[in-house]
Write a protein that holds these residues in place. Structure first.
Motif, short mmCIF file in Angstrom:
data_model
loop_
_atom_site.label_atom_id
_atom_site.label_comp_id
_atom_site.label_asym_id
_atom_site.label_seq_id
_atom_site.Cartn_x
_atom_site.Cartn_y
_atom_site.Cartn_z
N SER A 137 22.57 -2.57 -11.04
CA SER A 137 21.98 -2.31 -12.49
C SER A 137 22.73 -3.14 -13.43
O SER A 137 23.57 -3.83 -12.98
CB SER A 137 22.53 -0.81 -12.72
N THR A 138 22.51 -2.86 -14.55
CA THR A 138 23.11 -3.78 -15.73
C THR A 138 23.46 -2.69 -16.92
O THR A 138 23.09 -1.40 -16.88
CB THR A 138 22.15 -4.89 -16.47
N VAL A 139 24.01 -2.97 -17.99
CA VAL A 139 24.29 -2.09 -18.92
C VAL A 139 23.87 -2.88 -20.26
O VAL A 139 23.43 -3.92 -20.11
CB VAL A 139 25.97 -2.09 -19.29
N LEU A 140 23.92 -2.08 -21.31
CA LEU A 140 23.26 -2.34 -22.93
C LEU A 140 23.81 -3.54 -23.25
O LEU A 140 23.24 -4.49 -23.85
CB LEU A 140 23.30 -1.33 -23.65
N PRO A 141 25.13 -3.77 -23.40
CA PRO A 141 25.83 -5.36 -23.87
C PRO A 141 25.14 -6.57 -22.96
O PRO A 141 25.03 -7.44 -23.43
CB PRO A 141 27.22 -4.90 -23.84
N VAL A 142 25.10 -6.22 -21.68
CA VAL A 142 24.94 -7.33 -20.87
C VAL A 142 23.32 -7.54 -21.05
O VAL A 142 22.78 -8.79 -20.86
CB VAL A 142 25.15 -7.00 -19.26
N ASP A 176 14.62 -2.69 -11.40
CA ASP A 176 14.47 -1.10 -10.99
C ASP A 176 15.51 -0.42 -11.79
O ASP A 176 16.55 -1.05 -12.26
CB ASP A 176 14.93 -0.95 -9.49
N VAL A 177 15.20 0.87 -12.33
CA VAL A 177 16.22 1.69 -12.97
C VAL A 177 17.09 2.40 -11.86
O VAL A 177 16.58 2.96 -11.06
CB VAL A 177 15.17 2.71 -13.74
N PRO A 178 18.20 2.37 -12.16
CA PRO A 178 19.33 2.74 -11.12
C PRO A 178 19.40 4.37 -11.09
O PRO A 178 19.17 4.98 -12.07
CB PRO A 178 20.74 2.38 -11.59
N GLY A 179 19.53 4.91 -9.93
CA GLY A 179 19.71 6.45 -9.92
C GLY A 179 20.64 7.05 -9.31
O GLY A 179 21.09 8.22 -9.51
N PHE A 180 21.75 5.99 -9.02
CA PHE A 180 23.02 6.38 -8.63
C PHE A 180 24.05 5.48 -8.90
O PHE A 180 23.57 4.22 -9.23
CB PHE A 180 23.04 6.75 -6.91
N ILE A 181 25.37 5.65 -8.69
CA ILE A 181 26.43 4.79 -9.11
C ILE A 181 26.50 3.50 -8.10
O ILE A 181 27.12 2.48 -8.49
CB ILE A 181 27.73 5.28 -8.99
N THR A 182 25.70 3.42 -6.74
CA THR A 182 25.87 2.35 -6.03
C THR A 182 24.71 1.45 -6.35
O THR A 182 24.33 0.62 -5.71
CB THR A 182 25.96 3.01 -4.52
N ALA A 216 9.30 -5.54 -21.08
CA ALA A 216 10.70 -5.45 -21.01
C ALA A 216 11.30 -4.34 -21.68
O ALA A 216 10.70 -3.67 -23.19
CB ALA A 216 11.51 -6.66 -21.67
N GLY A 217 12.13 -3.33 -21.16
CA GLY A 217 12.66 -2.20 -21.70
C GLY A 217 14.09 -2.07 -21.57
O GLY A 217 14.83 -2.71 -20.82
N VAL A 218 14.57 -1.05 -22.21
CA VAL A 218 16.05 -0.79 -21.79
C VAL A 218 16.39 0.60 -21.26
O VAL A 218 17.66 0.98 -21.10
CB VAL A 218 16.64 -0.30 -23.47
N HIS A 219 15.20 0.95 -20.33
CA HIS A 219 15.36 2.29 -19.55
C HIS A 219 16.70 1.97 -18.50
O HIS A 219 17.68 2.83 -18.37
CB HIS A 219 14.34 2.74 -19.01
N GLY A 220 16.44 0.95 -17.87
CA GLY A 220 17.44 0.61 -16.59
C GLY A 220 18.82 0.23 -17.19
O GLY A 220 19.63 0.88 -16.67
N ALA A 221 18.88 -0.36 -18.48
CA ALA A 221 20.34 -0.78 -18.92
C ALA A 221 20.81 0.68 -19.49
O ALA A 221 22.25 0.62 -19.48
CB ALA A 221 20.18 -1.60 -20.28
#
Length: 424
Positions: free
Chosen positions: A373-378, A364-370, A200-205
């Motif tokens: 994805s998730t964010v760090l706090p979540v 998966d790591v998001p590449g665009f705003i659509t 598990a990593g934080v790149h996606g977040a």
């Protein structure tokens, strides 16, 4: 004479009481600041002690022979063939050759020491360099989270964790040979979320957070600045504008989850924006950040001396020229500072994003705003609710990353203010 002496004595007593009260007040203030700093040190110290080990990963120094016959590969094999080869079986074969085992249970115990994602390391190496096929690859195989916790924490305390005596014997042998060691965890910063703690990593977040804040900034800053300029410079002072100003001030104190409900009702249910994307997250955080930006923008405009306006008007400038050529450039540092502080507040929000579905498990790591994805706090919220012990240090490590984001944003706000502000 006696009355003068009595009066003088009363005055001296009164002054002595005042001085003592002043000394006590200063002491109380110093104690309050000291207590606050102590709490801050304890909080940060606890997070760093628990999360520092998240930046280390236990690996097994190995030399795996990439047997082309077993993998059914050659250096000329296609990318698809190299991607689908049986690397997991190759790792199991290597482990059996390293430590002789008998019976299915022993083999299963041996295989479980290595992470299920270790075969992806071989896959990546072969995809990057097909000429490695048929050679011995020196590689550091990622170990399972139980081994990682034992090696970093439980070994020195004499605890076995969830490992059996047989597994401990193998691990002690590898450790004595210098093959089992800890190194900096690159996967923590390069991987997305995973059910396996060691992967598990934080790149996606982090990417989700960046994209969400980008949408928030691109929407909230121009709208907030335009609203502040209109309300402060152009809007007539009547009952309607008073109601608008009161509501803006009230919105700044509304619980953040209310904005999540608003985004769920309007953006998702009415406009059909996709859930769990940086776009919907940015829209919701824009609603939450706008009051802060408008209030700080109006305060920055008010801080511009009236003499600037009067001088511009005296030279024949129009209202628009006065505002956009003189007032706005001088108020911009304060506006930017308020914007960054508002976005830093939005960075730490979890409740409104939970309401719009950003609690989803996204690998998966998001590449665009659509993209989902998730964010760090979540992400921190999700890991804190996981039963595995290894996710505890992952949670603290993600908090450290989030705090680093906040510190950088607040530092940028201070730097921008000092860089752009002008003194009169």
């Amino acid at each position: 004479m006696t009355d003068q002496v009595t009066t003088r004595a009363r005055v001296e007593q009164s002054m002595t009481r005042r001085r003592r009260a002043e000394v006590r007040f200063r002491l109380y203030g110093m104690l309050s600041i000291g207590f606050g700093l102590l709490c801050l040190v304890v909080l940060f110290g606890s997070i760093i002690l628990k999360g520092g080990s998240a930046f280390e990963q236990t690996v097994l120094q190995s030399e795996v022979y990439l047997d082309g016959d077993y993998l059914e590969l050659t250096p000329q094999s296609s990318v698809e063939e190299r991607r689908n080869a049986d690397y997991e079986g190759l790792i199991k074969q290597y482990l059996k050759e390293s430590i002789p085992v008998s019976g299915r249970n022993e083999r299963r115990a041996l295989y479980s020491l290595v992470s299920v994602g270790a075969h992806w390391q071989l896959q990546k190496a072969v995809l990057d360099n097909p000429d490695l096929i048929g050679t011995a690859l020196n590689i550091e195989l990622i170990m399972d989270d139980d081994v990682d916790q034992w090696f970093k924490h439980e070994r020195d305390e004499g605890r076995a964790g969830r490992l059996s005596e047989l597994q401990l014997g193998w691990l002690e042998q590898w450790a004595s040979d210098g093959r089992l060691k800890s190194r900096f965890s690159t996967t923590f910063f390069t991987n997305g979320d995973s059910r396996e703690p060691e992967l598990a990593g934080v790149h996606g977040a982090m990417m989700g957070t960046f994209l969400t804040l980008m949408v928030t900034f691109l929407l909230s800053f121009p709208i907030g600045v335009a609203a502040a300029i209109y309300l402060e410079e152009f809007a007539p002072k009547n009952r309607v504008t008073e109601i608008v100003e009161i509501n803006i001030n009230n919105l700044a104190a509304v619980p953040s989850i209310t904005f999540g409900l608003l985004g769920l009702a309007i953006f998702i249910n009415i406009f059909g924006v996709a859930r769990s994307t940086p776009l919907i997250g940015g829209l919701v955080l824009t609603l939450m950040t706008l009051p802060t930006i408008i209030i700080s923008g109006r305060a920055a405009i008010k801080s511009v001396p009236p003499s600037i306006r009067e001088a511009a008007f005296g030279l024949g400038a129009s209202k628009m020229q006065v505002v956009f050529h003189h007032v706005l450039p001088l108020a911009l540092p304060g506006m930017l500072t308020g914007t960054i502080i508002g976005m830093a507040q939005a960075l730490g929000e979890t409740a409104p994003l939970l309401m719009i579905g950003m609690i989803a498990f996204v690998v998966d790591v998001p590449g665009f705003i659509t993209d989902p994805s998730t964010v760090l706090p979540v992400q921190i919220f999700l890991w804190s609710d996981s039963p595995e012990q290894a996710f505890t240090e992952r949670t603290s490590g993600a908090i450290i990353v989030l705090l680093a984001f906040l510190i950088m944003m607040n530092t940028a706000a201070v730097w921008l203010r000092r860089r752009l502000e002008r003194r009169w």
